[in-house]
Design an enzyme around this catalytic site. Structure first.
Site, PDB file in Angstrom:
ATOM      1  N   HIS A  84       0.819  -1.338   0.332  1.00 49.97           N
ATOM      2  CA  HIS A  84       0.233   0.018  -0.078  1.00 49.97           C
ATOM      3  C   HIS A  84       0.888   1.567   0.151  1.00 49.97           C
ATOM      4  O   HIS A  84       0.811   1.934  -0.632  1.00 49.97           O
ATOM      5  CB  HIS A  84      -0.894  -0.015   1.239  1.00 49.97           C
ATOM      6  CG  HIS A  84      -2.377  -0.933   0.967  1.00 49.97           C
ATOM      7  ND1 HIS A  84      -2.014  -1.710   2.421  1.00 49.97           N
ATOM      8  CD2 HIS A  84      -2.405  -1.170   0.411  1.00 49.97           C
ATOM      9  CE1 HIS A  84      -3.223  -2.928   1.599  1.00 49.97           C
ATOM     10  NE2 HIS A  84      -4.226  -2.850   1.194  1.00 49.97           N
ATOM     11  N   LYS A 133     -18.124  -6.158   8.139  1.00 46.54           N
ATOM     12  CA  LYS A 133     -16.601  -5.839   8.373  1.00 46.54           C
ATOM     13  C   LYS A 133     -16.315  -6.281  10.107  1.00 46.54           C
ATOM     14  O   LYS A 133     -16.549  -5.019  10.435  1.00 46.54           O
ATOM     15  CB  LYS A 133     -15.724  -6.059   7.617  1.00 46.54           C
ATOM     16  CG  LYS A 133     -15.765  -6.556   5.956  1.00 46.54           C
ATOM     17  CD  LYS A 133     -14.467  -6.517   5.334  1.00 46.54           C
ATOM     18  CE  LYS A 133     -14.600  -6.828   3.818  1.00 46.54           C
ATOM     19  NZ  LYS A 133     -13.230  -6.979   3.335  1.00 46.54           N
ATOM     20  N   ARG A 142      -1.710  -6.136  -8.309  1.00 52.12           N
ATOM     21  CA  ARG A 142      -0.310  -6.792  -8.012  1.00 52.12           C
ATOM     22  C   ARG A 142      -0.106  -8.704  -9.460  1.00 52.12           C
ATOM     23  O   ARG A 142       0.815  -8.855  -9.520  1.00 52.12           O
ATOM     24  CB  ARG A 142       0.151  -7.566  -6.898  1.00 52.12           C
ATOM     25  CG  ARG A 142      -0.534  -6.809  -5.803  1.00 52.12           C
ATOM     26  CD  ARG A 142      -0.810  -7.076  -4.183  1.00 52.12           C
ATOM     27  NE  ARG A 142      -1.939  -7.969  -4.470  1.00 52.12           N
ATOM     28  CZ  ARG A 142      -3.165  -7.730  -3.538  1.00 52.12           C
ATOM     29  NH1 ARG A 142      -2.963  -8.401  -2.994  1.00 52.12           N
ATOM     30  NH2 ARG A 142      -4.354  -8.588  -3.257  1.00 52.12           N
ATOM     31  N   SER A 161      -3.373  -8.173   2.620  1.00 55.55           N
ATOM     32  CA  SER A 161      -3.442  -7.441   4.423  1.00 55.55           C
ATOM     33  C   SER A 161      -4.245  -9.077   4.746  1.00 55.55           C
ATOM     34  O   SER A 161      -3.952  -9.449   5.651  1.00 55.55           O
ATOM     35  CB  SER A 161      -4.786  -6.182   4.071  1.00 55.55           C
ATOM     36  OG  SER A 161      -3.900  -5.772   3.698  1.00 55.55           O
TER      37      SER A 161
HETATM   38  O1  PNS Z   1      -8.883  -2.572  -0.193  1.00 53.76           O
HETATM   39  P1  PNS Z   1     -10.054  -3.573  -0.851  1.00 53.76           P
HETATM   40  O2  PNS Z   1     -11.098  -4.550   0.399  1.00 53.76           O
HETATM   41  O3  PNS Z   1      -9.977  -4.199  -1.662  1.00 53.76           O
HETATM   42  O4  PNS Z   1     -10.860  -2.665  -1.436  1.00 53.76           O
HETATM   43  C1  PNS Z   1     -12.372  -2.105  -1.455  1.00 53.76           C
HETATM   44  C2  PNS Z   1     -13.176  -1.171  -1.778  1.00 53.76           C
HETATM   45  C3  PNS Z   1     -13.067  -0.408  -0.024  1.00 53.76           C
HETATM   46  C4  PNS Z   1     -12.374   0.054  -3.419  1.00 53.76           C
HETATM   47  C5  PNS Z   1     -14.264  -1.742  -2.627  1.00 53.76           C
HETATM   48  O5  PNS Z   1     -14.621  -2.153  -2.116  1.00 53.76           O
HETATM   49  C6  PNS Z   1     -15.454  -0.049  -2.622  1.00 53.76           C
HETATM   50  O6  PNS Z   1     -15.213   1.008  -3.210  1.00 53.76           O
HETATM   51  N1  PNS Z   1     -16.303  -0.411  -1.788  1.00 53.76           N
HETATM   52  C7  PNS Z   1     -17.210   0.934  -1.169  1.00 53.76           C
HETATM   53  C8  PNS Z   1     -19.077   0.624  -2.105  1.00 53.76           C
HETATM   54  C9  PNS Z   1     -18.791   1.173  -3.251  1.00 53.76           C
HETATM   55  O7  PNS Z   1     -18.389   1.811  -3.817  1.00 53.76           O
HETATM   56  N2  PNS Z   1     -19.389  -0.481  -4.191  1.00 53.76           N
HETATM   57  C10 PNS Z   1     -19.251  -0.734  -5.850  1.00 53.76           C
HETATM   58  C11 PNS Z   1     -17.680  -0.447  -6.158  1.00 53.76           C
HETATM   59  S1  PNS Z   1     -18.153  -0.844  -7.458  1.00 53.76           S
END
Ligand code: PNS
Length: 190
Positions: A19, A43, A92, A130
């Site tokens: 990150h 979560k 990645r 993570s």
């Molecule tokens: O680190 P992560 O868990 O891979 O991040 C995922 C994240 C937070 C980027 C994604 O879950 C997100 O954007 N969540 C917010 C809700 C949202 O916008 N959902 C639609 C995504 S297309």
């Protein structure tokens, strides 16, 4: 010319060296980079959102154009509120691609003016996640190569485990010394 603002959304539970590598890269191509931690009520995280925010703030204090924030709801709505024009995400390996592509295209459907920018972390961080870091730390394994020292300490504190480092095996002790060492170890454990 208008300032280019990007958000870097994610869970960051915990923030890893991968990150941080991405934050460094993003800070070089955007005028302002906002690391945006999702408040996800579904979560149960290892670190609270406030803990993650504080840790990332400490780790990014050296970047003048990086700040850390938290958000709820849709990423596109948050980005719009901030007048951000890009979402930064890391890729990645090929295995990340499908999920990231789906998310990028869905976000584009929801907000066509918002671009997703993918960046690759340094290849020596490409295996870090993570989830694996949490799993290794929970079982007392060494995570020093995967997360910054600050995060390692905080994880050890969470899990109540001693820091384990990979050392060369010691030469065999004589029987009398072995007894003494074992006795000392038993005393420590109690
Ligand atoms: O680190 P992560 O868990 O891979 O991040 C995922 C994240 C937070 C980027 C994604 O879950 C997100 O954007 N969540 C917010 C809700 C949202 O916008 N959902 C639609 C995504 S297309």
């Amino acid at each position: 010319m208008s300032r280019k603002i990007a958000i870097y959304p994610g869970s960051f539970d915990p923030p890893t060296k991968g990150h941080l590598d991405l934050i460094a890269r993003g800070s070089r191509i955007f005028d302002e980079l906002v690391v945006a931690i999702l408040r996800n009520p579904d979560k149960t995280p290892l670190f609270s959102v406030d803990e993650r925010k504080e840790m990332i703030e400490l780790l990014t204090a050296g970047y003048k154009n990086v700040r850390v924030d938290t958000f709820e709801g849709l990423t596109v709505d948050y980005a719009t509120r901030l007048r951000a024009t890009a979402v930064l995400r890391g890729i990645r390996a090929i295995s990340d691609y499908e999920y990231e592509l789906q998310m990028a295209l869905m976000n584009r459907k929801l907000q066509p003016s918002l671009e997703t920018v993918f960046m690759m972390p340094a290849e020596h961080y490409s295996y870090i996640s993570s989830r694996l870091v949490r799993e290794i730390a929970a079982m007392g394994g060494p995570v020093g190569a995967l997360v910054p020292g600050l995060i390692e300490q905080r994880m050890r504190a969470k899990f109540g485990t001693a820091v384990r480092v990979n050392r060369k095996p010691k030469t065999r002790l004589s029987t009398s010394k072995r007894g003494t060492t074992k006795a000392k170890a038993r005393k420590k454990e109690s």
